[in-house]
Write a protein that holds these residues in place. Structure first.
Motif, short mmCIF file in Angstrom:
data_model
loop_
_atom_site.label_atom_id
_atom_site.label_comp_id
_atom_site.label_asym_id
_atom_site.label_seq_id
_atom_site.Cartn_x
_atom_site.Cartn_y
_atom_site.Cartn_z
N ASN A 8 48.57 40.02 48.41
CA ASN A 8 48.41 39.73 46.98
C ASN A 8 46.96 39.86 46.55
O ASN A 8 46.66 40.39 45.47
CB ASN A 8 48.94 38.33 46.66
CG ASN A 8 50.44 38.25 46.76
OD1 ASN A 8 51.14 39.26 46.78
ND2 ASN A 8 50.95 37.03 46.85
N PHE A 9 46.05 39.37 47.38
CA PHE A 9 44.62 39.44 47.06
C PHE A 9 44.17 40.90 46.95
O PHE A 9 43.53 41.29 45.97
CB PHE A 9 43.78 38.72 48.12
CG PHE A 9 42.29 38.88 47.90
CD1 PHE A 9 41.64 38.16 46.92
CD2 PHE A 9 41.56 39.77 48.67
CE1 PHE A 9 40.27 38.32 46.71
CE2 PHE A 9 40.20 39.94 48.47
CZ PHE A 9 39.55 39.21 47.49
N VAL A 10 44.51 41.70 47.95
CA VAL A 10 44.10 43.11 47.95
C VAL A 10 44.70 43.84 46.75
O VAL A 10 44.01 44.63 46.09
CB VAL A 10 44.51 43.79 49.28
CG1 VAL A 10 44.31 45.30 49.22
CG2 VAL A 10 43.73 43.20 50.44
N GLU A 11 45.93 43.56 46.44
CA GLU A 11 46.59 44.19 45.30
C GLU A 11 45.88 43.83 43.99
O GLU A 11 45.60 44.70 43.16
CB GLU A 11 48.05 43.72 45.26
CG GLU A 11 48.94 44.55 44.38
CD GLU A 11 50.39 44.10 44.53
OE1 GLU A 11 50.78 43.11 43.86
OE2 GLU A 11 51.11 44.73 45.32
N GLN A 12 45.58 42.54 43.81
CA GLN A 12 44.88 42.08 42.60
C GLN A 12 43.46 42.67 42.53
O GLN A 12 43.00 43.08 41.48
CB GLN A 12 44.81 40.55 42.56
CG GLN A 12 46.11 39.88 42.29
CD GLN A 12 46.49 39.96 40.81
OE1 GLN A 12 45.80 40.54 39.98
NE2 GLN A 12 47.61 39.36 40.48
#
Length: 164
Positions: A8-12
């Motif tokens: 989720n962090f990498v995507e955001q």
């Protein structure tokens, strides 16, 4: 951290990384400094991400972390983080949209913004990013009224700088 949290962090981060690049451009004057600041902001975002509750938009939270990191780095080193020279900024505009008058006005505006302190630069940056006062106040950690008052004072200060 869990793989889901990491994903989720990498995507955001990938979806919103231009925010960090814009802040880095505002507080640095060369590619090496830009890269260093970008890396430091990403590290701070990663460290803080598990505590991100989603009370605000991810992008608002990201602006806040990025600006705070840039300003904190400046204060820790007790030296000025030079802003980028206007002449070295690359604009991607279509030839038919080119207007020398607009470029001259932008050059004057950037020159005036350079004279502001780091907090004032951050406010102007968010204002020029078309953030409303609610978003500015959330990002800067001040009240909406305070954001409006500060922006009004900054506008007056810029007018004075531009029209001595």
């Amino acid at each position: 951290m869990s793989k889901t949290l990491e994903h989720n962090f990498v995507e955001q981060l990938e979806a919103n990384q231009n925010i960090v690049h814009k802040v880095c451009r505002l507080y640095t004057n060369n590619q090496d400094a830009h890269n260093d600041l970008f890396q430091e902001v990403v590290i701070q975002l990663w460290k803080a991400y598990p505590k991100f509750r989603g009370d605000s938009k991810f992008s608002t939270w990201m602006y806040r972390v990025a600006l705070n990191t840039a300003i904190t780095l400046y204060r820790k080193k007790k030296r000025r983080i030079n802003t980028q020279e206007f002449e070295s900024v690359e604009f991607k505009i279509k030839a038919e949209e080119y207007d020398d008058t607009e470029e001259q006005q932008l050059k004057l505006l950037y020159s005036a913004v350079k004279e502001l302190n780091d907090i004032e630069k951050a406010l102007v940056f968010l204002y020029l990013e078309d953030k409303n006062y609610k978003e500015i106040s959330e990002t800067m950690g001040i009240s909406e009224v305070n954001a409006r008052v500060k922006m009004s004072r900054i506008k007056t200060k810029l007018k004075t700088i531009l029209n001595p």
